[in-house]
Design a protein around this motif. Structure first.
Motif, PDB file in Angstrom:
ATOM      1  N   GLY A  59       0.829  -1.207   0.000  1.00 22.72           N
ATOM      2  CA  GLY A  59       0.000   0.000   0.000  1.00 22.72           C
ATOM      3  C   GLY A  59       0.859   1.250   0.000  1.00 22.72           C
ATOM      4  N   GLU A 146      -2.158 -11.042  14.922  1.00 25.57           N
ATOM      5  CA  GLU A 146      -2.705 -12.339  14.552  1.00 25.57           C
ATOM      6  C   GLU A 146      -2.962 -12.370  13.044  1.00 25.57           C
ATOM      7  N   TYR A 147      -2.638 -13.485  12.430  1.00 24.21           N
ATOM      8  CA  TYR A 147      -2.895 -13.667  11.002  1.00 24.21           C
ATOM      9  C   TYR A 147      -4.273 -14.284  10.843  1.00 24.21           C
ATOM     10  N   ILE A 208     -10.347  -5.114  10.028  1.00 25.61           N
ATOM     11  CA  ILE A 208      -8.907  -4.805  10.018  1.00 25.61           C
ATOM     12  C   ILE A 208      -8.671  -3.315   9.761  1.00 25.61           C
TER      13      ILE A 208
END
Ligand SMILES: Nc1ncnc2c1ncn2[C@@H]1O[C@H](COP(=O)(O)OP(=O)(O)OP(=O)(O)O)[C@@H](O)[C@H]1O
Length: 266
Positions: A59, A146-147, A208
């Protein structure tokens, strides 16, 4: 520097395979300055980042990588650019946040404050039971969380919308509006960029990108609240969900705060 090089090569898996042409390495070498390399080494030595193996997103402000820690847990690692064209926007958001005290003049240090604030936002969201990736650690311009996903990262709502039915959209609408309400009423907080791009669809939906989230006391909070309500209502309205009226919803939630602000300005 040699030790750093070795550690970074380890983290990127470059010692096992000759992967200098990989996308991971390209993204890495393009944007990673000395601070970033040192910060990754810091985490490596502490077992917080053992390996970065994939690019989740590139990004303007940050790149997000998939990796795992020394125990083999998957992690998502958001690495902010330390020089960014978004400097003005970041500065404005931070200057309006009553939680942020001193604002450094140095862009790099400003990005550190930004990173730390996102970590705090994640903690606060979790405290009020709004589903977000669990924050694990932060330092300088790096945030570990955390993924969400398995071998494949969780898709965004935008990516899977064509496969969803009205019932799914209705449930997701309730989830998103519920999150806006709970954040505002219980957490005194607003996400500020809630949309189909910032909701991951996994076992449960997860919100998110908490970088612009802030507290009610921020003078921009009502604008951000209105923005979230409007975006969510517009999106789900177009998907056929029978949605509330955005102005009404805004007045319902913002009522007390609007009243207080008017009194204060008398
Ligand atoms: N915890 C996570 N688990 C899995 N994937 C994630 C996670 N966090 C972010 N991603 C992926 O990385 C992408 C970018 O993350 P995020 O929105 O936090 O960064 P950003 O740089 O602010 O993005 P943008 O500039 O596109 O808004 C997300 O759309 C998502 O696909």
């Amino acid at each position: 520097m040699e030790r750093l090089d070795r550690e970074i090569a380890e983290v990127l898996g470059l010692t096992e395979k000759r992967e200098k042409d990989s996308e991971l390495f390209k993204v890495f070498s393009e944007v990673f300055d000395r601070t970033t390399v040192e910060t990754i080494s810091y985490f490596y030595r502490r077992g917080k980042i053992e390996r970065l193996y994939g690019v989740l997103s590139t990004g303007k402000e940050a790149n997000v990588f998939a990796g795992y820690d020394a125990k083999g847990n998957r992690i998502a690692v958001k690495i902010y650019r330390t020089y960014t064209t978004e400097f003005r926007r970041i500065w404005e958001y931070l200057a309006a946040d009553p939680r942020v005290g001193y604002l450094p003049k140095d862009i790099r240090k400003l990005v550190f404050v930004w990173t730390r604030r996102e970590f705090k936002n994640l903690q606060r969201a979790m405290k009020y039971a709004v589903r977000a990736p669990e924050p694990i650690a932060f330092r300088n311009n790096i945030l570990i969380m955390e993924y969400i996903g398995d071998e494949m990262p969780a898709p965004r709502l935008k990516d899977v919308e064509k496969d969803l039915e009205l019932k799914d959209f209705e449930e997701l609408y309730d989830f998103a509006m519920g999150a806006i309400e709970r954040l505002w009423k219980r957490g005194d907080m607003v996400h500020g960029d809630l949309s189909e791009y910032n909701i991951l669809i996994w076992n449960e939906p997860v919100i998110i990108d908490w970088s612009q989230a802030t507290v009610k006391r921020n003078r921009m909070s009502l604008t951000l609240l209105y923005r979230d309500i409007r975006n969510i209502i517009n999106y789900f309205g177009k998907k056929g969900v029978s949605v509330e009226d955005p102005e009404e919803k805004f007045r319902e939630l913002a009522g007390d705060e609007l009243w207080e602000r008017n009194l204060r300005s008398l």
